[in-house]
Design a protein around this motif. Structure first.
Motif, mmCIF file in Angstrom:
data_model
loop_
_atom_site.group_PDB
_atom_site.id
_atom_site.type_symbol
_atom_site.label_atom_id
_atom_site.label_comp_id
_atom_site.label_asym_id
_atom_site.label_seq_id
_atom_site.Cartn_x
_atom_site.Cartn_y
_atom_site.Cartn_z
ATOM 1 N N LEU A 196 -5.953 -12.908 0.227
ATOM 2 C CA LEU A 196 -5.012 -12.556 1.292
ATOM 3 C C LEU A 196 -3.670 -12.154 0.703
ATOM 4 C CD1 LEU A 196 -4.314 -12.452 4.328
ATOM 5 C CD2 LEU A 196 -3.651 -14.859 4.150
ATOM 6 N N TYR A 197 -3.194 -12.919 -0.259
ATOM 7 C CA TYR A 197 -1.907 -12.630 -0.882
ATOM 8 C C TYR A 197 -1.948 -11.316 -1.661
ATOM 9 C CZ TYR A 197 2.136 -12.946 -3.926
ATOM 10 O OH TYR A 197 3.296 -12.656 -4.592
ATOM 11 N N ILE A 198 -2.976 -11.153 -2.489
ATOM 12 C CA ILE A 198 -3.067 -9.961 -3.335
ATOM 13 C C ILE A 198 -3.142 -8.694 -2.480
ATOM 14 C CG2 ILE A 198 -4.479 -8.754 -5.033
ATOM 15 C CD1 ILE A 198 -2.910 -11.089 -6.179
ATOM 16 N N LEU A 199 -3.929 -8.737 -1.430
ATOM 17 C CA LEU A 199 -4.113 -7.554 -0.595
ATOM 18 C C LEU A 199 -2.873 -7.227 0.233
ATOM 19 C CD1 LEU A 199 -7.794 -8.059 0.629
ATOM 20 C CD2 LEU A 199 -6.955 -6.344 -0.984
ATOM 21 N N THR A 200 -2.298 -8.245 0.876
ATOM 22 C CA THR A 200 -1.198 -7.986 1.812
ATOM 23 C C THR A 200 0.162 -7.848 1.143
ATOM 24 O OG1 THR A 200 -0.918 -10.371 2.210
ATOM 25 C CG2 THR A 200 -2.391 -9.169 3.677
ATOM 26 N N VAL A 201 0.385 -8.561 0.049
ATOM 27 C CA VAL A 201 1.710 -8.570 -0.573
ATOM 28 C C VAL A 201 1.801 -7.594 -1.752
ATOM 29 C CG1 VAL A 201 3.443 -10.007 -1.728
ATOM 30 C CG2 VAL A 201 2.094 -10.943 0.157
ATOM 31 N N GLU A 202 0.726 -7.436 -2.509
ATOM 32 C CA GLU A 202 0.776 -6.611 -3.707
ATOM 33 C C GLU A 202 0.175 -5.216 -3.505
ATOM 34 O OE1 GLU A 202 2.425 -7.478 -6.364
ATOM 35 O OE2 GLU A 202 2.880 -9.485 -5.614
ATOM 36 N N ILE A 203 -1.040 -5.154 -2.983
ATOM 37 C CA ILE A 203 -1.747 -3.869 -2.915
ATOM 38 C C ILE A 203 -1.321 -3.047 -1.705
ATOM 39 C CG2 ILE A 203 -4.018 -2.798 -2.703
ATOM 40 C CD1 ILE A 203 -5.172 -5.090 -4.297
ATOM 41 N N LEU A 204 -1.255 -3.665 -0.538
ATOM 42 C CA LEU A 204 -0.936 -2.908 0.676
ATOM 43 C C LEU A 204 0.427 -2.217 0.613
ATOM 44 C CD1 LEU A 204 -1.821 -2.055 3.478
ATOM 45 C CD2 LEU A 204 -0.860 -4.190 4.380
ATOM 46 N N PRO A 205 1.528 -2.889 0.215
ATOM 47 C CA PRO A 205 2.807 -2.176 0.118
ATOM 48 C C PRO A 205 2.776 -1.026 -0.887
ATOM 49 C CG PRO A 205 3.174 -4.543 0.134
ATOM 50 C CD PRO A 205 1.697 -4.334 -0.026
ATOM 51 N N LEU A 206 2.037 -1.205 -1.994
ATOM 52 C CA LEU A 206 1.931 -0.139 -2.986
ATOM 53 C C LEU A 206 1.207 1.077 -2.426
ATOM 54 C CD1 LEU A 206 2.340 0.823 -5.907
ATOM 55 C CD2 LEU A 206 0.169 -0.293 -6.479
ATOM 56 N N LEU A 207 0.086 0.840 -1.758
ATOM 57 C CA LEU A 207 -0.663 1.950 -1.153
ATOM 58 C C LEU A 207 0.138 2.621 -0.045
ATOM 59 C CD1 LEU A 207 -4.261 0.420 -0.945
ATOM 60 C CD2 LEU A 207 -3.362 2.026 -2.638
ATOM 61 N N LEU A 208 0.837 1.823 0.729
ATOM 62 C CA LEU A 208 1.676 2.373 1.798
ATOM 63 C C LEU A 208 2.793 3.233 1.214
ATOM 64 C CD1 LEU A 208 2.225 2.454 4.838
ATOM 65 C CD2 LEU A 208 3.652 0.416 4.560
ATOM 66 N N MET A 209 3.391 2.774 0.115
ATOM 67 C CA MET A 209 4.437 3.564 -0.536
ATOM 68 C C MET A 209 3.899 4.900 -1.016
ATOM 69 S SD MET A 209 6.448 2.778 -4.112
ATOM 70 C CE MET A 209 4.920 3.078 -5.014
ATOM 71 N N LEU A 210 2.735 4.881 -1.671
ATOM 72 C CA LEU A 210 2.149 6.134 -2.170
ATOM 73 C C LEU A 210 1.778 7.064 -1.035
ATOM 74 C CD1 LEU A 210 -0.124 4.743 -5.037
ATOM 75 C CD2 LEU A 210 2.036 5.974 -5.277
ATOM 76 N N TYR A 211 1.298 6.512 0.066
ATOM 77 C CA TYR A 211 0.925 7.348 1.219
ATOM 78 C C TYR A 211 2.155 8.005 1.829
ATOM 79 C CZ TYR A 211 -0.556 8.622 5.913
ATOM 80 O OH TYR A 211 -0.783 9.307 7.079
#
Length: 217
Positions: A196-211
């Motif tokens: 939950l932490y890795i997906l929501t705090v680390e990966i999701l903001p990064l993917l959202l930034m790139l998008y």
């Protein structure tokens, strides 16, 4: 025959060289302000025991933290611009927009990380997590600097540099998972919290930034 459209590159944009020089200056300044910070950061990658707190009694001054934050923003913005630059090229105005997107991503991640850390970590464990989280991020942005030099000022293929960046990000996530597993007792609670932490705090903001960057850029 129509002339080919001009696409700017790091070689043709003088601001890129000055920005890279400013990054090098920032690294030197932090070294002057905090002579042992880099050693502490890299030595903590596989260790979790250290007396220092991230803010109190750690010897990490506010000016060093501010320089590192600005350094990290610029490095990440350059990396994102390089990823998207094959068709658009390099432009100082675009770099400013991407830097603003990076700042927004970091703020979102900071808030989400702070909330989850406050909920799941208590007392000394929270302090230790914050300290090692800072050290891990310091190592990441420092290691990205030579990658920026490699991407901007050599003829290494785009694919190779992309693989290097991806490898660094994967290693960052693996080390972060290791830190969490060491700091938290192994239980069903930890196993549920970790993805939950890795997906929501680390990966999701990064993917959202790139998008968002790809849409705007």
């Amino acid at each position: 025959m129509e002339p080919l459209p001009f696409i700017s590159t790091p070689y043709t944009e003088h601001w890129v060289a000055w920005t890279v020089f400013s990054l090098l200056l920032a690294i030197v300044l932090v070294k002057v302000f905090e002579p042992t910070l880099y050693v502490r950061a890299f030595s903590s990658l596989l260790g979790t025991k250290e007396r220092d707190s991230i803010f109190v009694g750690s010897g990490v001054s506010l000016k060093s933290i501010l320089v590192l934050i600005l350094y990290g923003i610029v490095v990440l913005a350059l990396v994102v611009q390089w990823i998207l630059s094959e068709e658009k090229g390099f432009d100082l105005g675009d770099f400013g927009i991407l830097a603003a997107i990076v700042v927004a991503m970091l703020l979102v991640r900071y808030v989400m990380q702070g909330v989850t850390a406050f909920i799941f970590y208590k007392g000394d464990t929270l302090t230790s997590f914050r300290r090692h989280y800072m050290y891990l991020n310091v190592c990441l942005v420092l290691l990205l600097f030579p990658v920026v030099l490699l991407a901007f000022f050599t003829h290494v293929p785009h694919t190779i540099v992309t693989i290097i960046i991806s490898t660094l990000l994967i290693l960052y996530l693996l080390l972060l998972i290791y830190k969490i597993l060491v700091l938290l007792p192994l239980s069903l609670y930890t196993l549920l919290y970790l993805p939950l932490y890795i997906l929501t705090v680390e990966i999701l903001p990064l993917l959202l930034m790139l998008y968002v960057a790809a849409v705007i850029y």
